[in-house]
Design an enzyme around this catalytic site. Structure first.
Site, PDB file in Angstrom:
ATOM      1  CG  ASP A  70      -7.896  -7.070   3.696  1.00  0.00           C
ATOM      2  OD1 ASP A  70      -8.922  -7.538   3.555  1.00  0.00           O
ATOM      3  OD2 ASP A  70      -7.325  -5.896   2.990  1.00  0.00           O
ATOM      4  CG  ASN A 139      -3.826   5.056   1.288  1.00  0.00           C
ATOM      5  OD1 ASN A 139      -4.372   4.001   0.527  1.00  0.00           O
ATOM      6  ND2 ASN A 139      -3.417   5.078   2.497  1.00  0.00           N
ATOM      7  CG  HIS A 141      -4.956   0.651   1.139  1.00  0.00           C
ATOM      8  ND1 HIS A 141      -5.448   1.579   2.198  1.00  0.00           N
ATOM      9  CD2 HIS A 141      -6.107  -0.135   1.077  1.00  0.00           C
ATOM     10  CE1 HIS A 141      -6.721   1.186   2.404  1.00  0.00           C
ATOM     11  NE2 HIS A 141      -7.163   0.188   1.529  1.00  0.00           N
ATOM     12  CD  GLU A 146      -2.908   1.513   4.646  1.00  0.00           C
ATOM     13  OE1 GLU A 146      -3.002   2.223   3.832  1.00  0.00           O
ATOM     14  OE2 GLU A 146      -3.582   1.987   5.919  1.00  0.00           O
TER      15      GLU A 146
HETATM   16  C1  GLP Z   1     -10.209  -1.754   2.856  1.00  0.00           C
HETATM   17  C2  GLP Z   1      -9.704  -2.953   2.347  1.00  0.00           C
HETATM   18  C3  GLP Z   1      -9.015  -3.012   0.881  1.00  0.00           C
HETATM   19  C4  GLP Z   1     -10.190  -2.319   0.110  1.00  0.00           C
HETATM   20  C5  GLP Z   1     -10.272  -0.964   0.374  1.00  0.00           C
HETATM   21  C6  GLP Z   1     -11.278   0.022  -0.400  1.00  0.00           C
HETATM   22  O1  GLP Z   1      -9.320  -0.948   3.423  1.00  0.00           O
HETATM   23  N1  GLP Z   1      -8.704  -3.600   3.228  1.00  0.00           N
HETATM   24  O2  GLP Z   1      -8.802  -4.114   0.669  1.00  0.00           O
HETATM   25  O3  GLP Z   1      -9.775  -2.301  -1.339  1.00  0.00           O
HETATM   26  O4  GLP Z   1     -10.410  -0.645   1.650  1.00  0.00           O
HETATM   27  O5  GLP Z   1     -12.530   0.251   0.179  1.00  0.00           O
HETATM   28  P1  GLP Z   1     -13.673   0.796  -0.316  1.00  0.00           P
HETATM   29  O6  GLP Z   1     -14.113  -0.166  -1.561  1.00  0.00           O
HETATM   30  O7  GLP Z   1     -14.633   1.070   0.590  1.00  0.00           O
HETATM   31  O8  GLP Z   1     -13.271   2.209  -0.825  1.00  0.00           O
END
Ligand code: GLP
Length: 252
Positions: A70, A139, A141, A146
Site C-alpha cells: 500500500d 481492527n 485490516h 479496512e
Molecule cells: C498500516 C499498514 C498495514 C500494517 C498495519 C500494522 O496501516 N497499512 O499494512 O499491517 O498498519 O501496523 P503496525 O505494524 O504499526 O501495527
C-alpha cells in the site's frame, strides 16, 4: 482447507528473527522471488534482521522483485510519512535489490483508476507473488483493506477508518482538534486487494502486542467476515502466522 501454521515467539525480536528466516528461505529457494511487503512498526524488526542477514550471512536481494502492499494517495514520494521513504529507510537502501525491482503504487499518479490497474498488472507480469508478508491492524485490516460490510478483491483506493488514521498519525491527531482539515491528509491509500493477497503462493502474517491478540485470534478461529479482513486468510491453504507472546499466547 489446511489450517495455518502458527508460531508463538517469546517477544518482538524473536518474532522478527523467525519472520526474517522464513522470508530469507523463500529468497534463497527461488532465484527470482517475488515478495509483497508491509510497512508499520511490526515490520521494522523484520527488515532490521533481513539487513543483518544481507550484511553478515550473504543473503542477496539481487533477484528479488518486491511489491509493497500500500501507499497513501496524493503525497510526494519523499513524504516522511509515506511508504516509499519507510521502505528505503528500513530495507531497500541497505540491501542489493535492483533499483527497478521494487515497486509501490505511485502516490501522484494522474489517474488513480489507471494506477490500480497498472499495479495489479505489474504483479501479474512478474508471475504473481511467491510470499506475501503482512502485518495486521488492531481492527483486522490487512494492507489497507479496512473492516466493513464488503471487501474489494483487487488493487484499489481505500479510505482509512478513523481508528487506523489515529493510530498511524498520533501526532497529527492532536492537531486535528484545532484543524479538522488535517484529517484529509493521508485519508486515502492505494492498497492491494484481498484477492491480490490470496493469490500469493504463501502468506506470512506477523503480529506483535496485546492490542492485536483478539483480532488475530478471531482471524484464525472466528468466522470469515469482512468485519475482520484478516479472517479471509482462512481461505488460503498456505498461511503462516508468526506472533509474539502478547499477540499469540491464546494459541498456546
Ligand atoms: C498500516 C499498514 C498495514 C500494517 C498495519 C500494522 O496501516 N497499512 O499494512 O499491517 O498498519 O501496523 P503496525 O505494524 O504499526 O501495527
Amino acid at each position: 482447507m489446511k489450517p495455518p501454521t502458527i508460531h508463538v515467539e517469546a517477544d518482538y525480536d524473536a518474532m522478527a528473527r523467525l519472520g526474517a528466516t522464513i522470508v530469507a528461505g523463500v529468497i534463497r529457494q527461488h532465484s527470482r522471488a517475488v515478495l509483497a511487503l508491509p510497512t508499520g512498526s511490526t515490520s521494522v524488526g523484520l527488515y532490521r534482521e533481513l539487513v543483518r542477514m544481507h550484511r553478515n550471512d550473504g543473503l542477496s536481494f539481487e533477484g528479488v522483485t518486491a511489491f509493497n502492499l500500500d501507499e497513501y494517495v496524493g503525497i510526494p514520494k519523499d513524504d516522511p510519512e509515506g511508504y516509499h521513504v519507510f521502505m528505503r529507510h528500513n530495507l531497500f537502501d541497505h540491501v542489493d535489490i535492483k533499483p527497478d525491482s521494487w515497486h509501490l503504487p505511485d502516490p501522484l499518479a494522474a489517474s488513480p483508476g489507471a494506477e490500480v490497474r497498472r499495479y495489479e498488472n505489474l504483479i501479474d507480469d512478474a508471475g504473481g507473488i511467491d510470499l506475501a508478508v503482512l502485518g495486521v491492524g488492531a481492527n483486522g485490516h490487512i494492507a489497507f483493506n479496512e473492516p466493513g460490510d464488503t471487501l474489494t478483491g483487487s488493487t484499489h483506493v481505500a479510505q482509512l477508518t478513523d481508528d487506523t488514521w489515529t493510530r498511524n498519525f498520533p501526532a497529527l491527531a492532536a492537531q486535528r482538534v484545532a484543524n479538522p482539515q488535517v484529517r484529509a491528509r493521508y485519508a486515502d491509500a492505494y492498497t492491494v486487494g484481498i484477492g491480490t493477497i490470496l493469490r500469493a503462493r504463501h502468506i506470512l502474517l506477523l503480529a506483535s502486542g496485546q492490542a492485536k491478540s483478539a483480532v488475530v485470534a478471531g482471524a484464525i478461529r472466528g468466522a470469515v467476515t469482512p468485519q475482520n479482513p484478516a479472517s479471509f486468510l482462512q481461505l488460503h491453504a498456505n498461511t503462516t502466522f508468526v506472533l509474539d507472546n502478547a499477540a499469540g499466547n491464546w494459541a498456546l
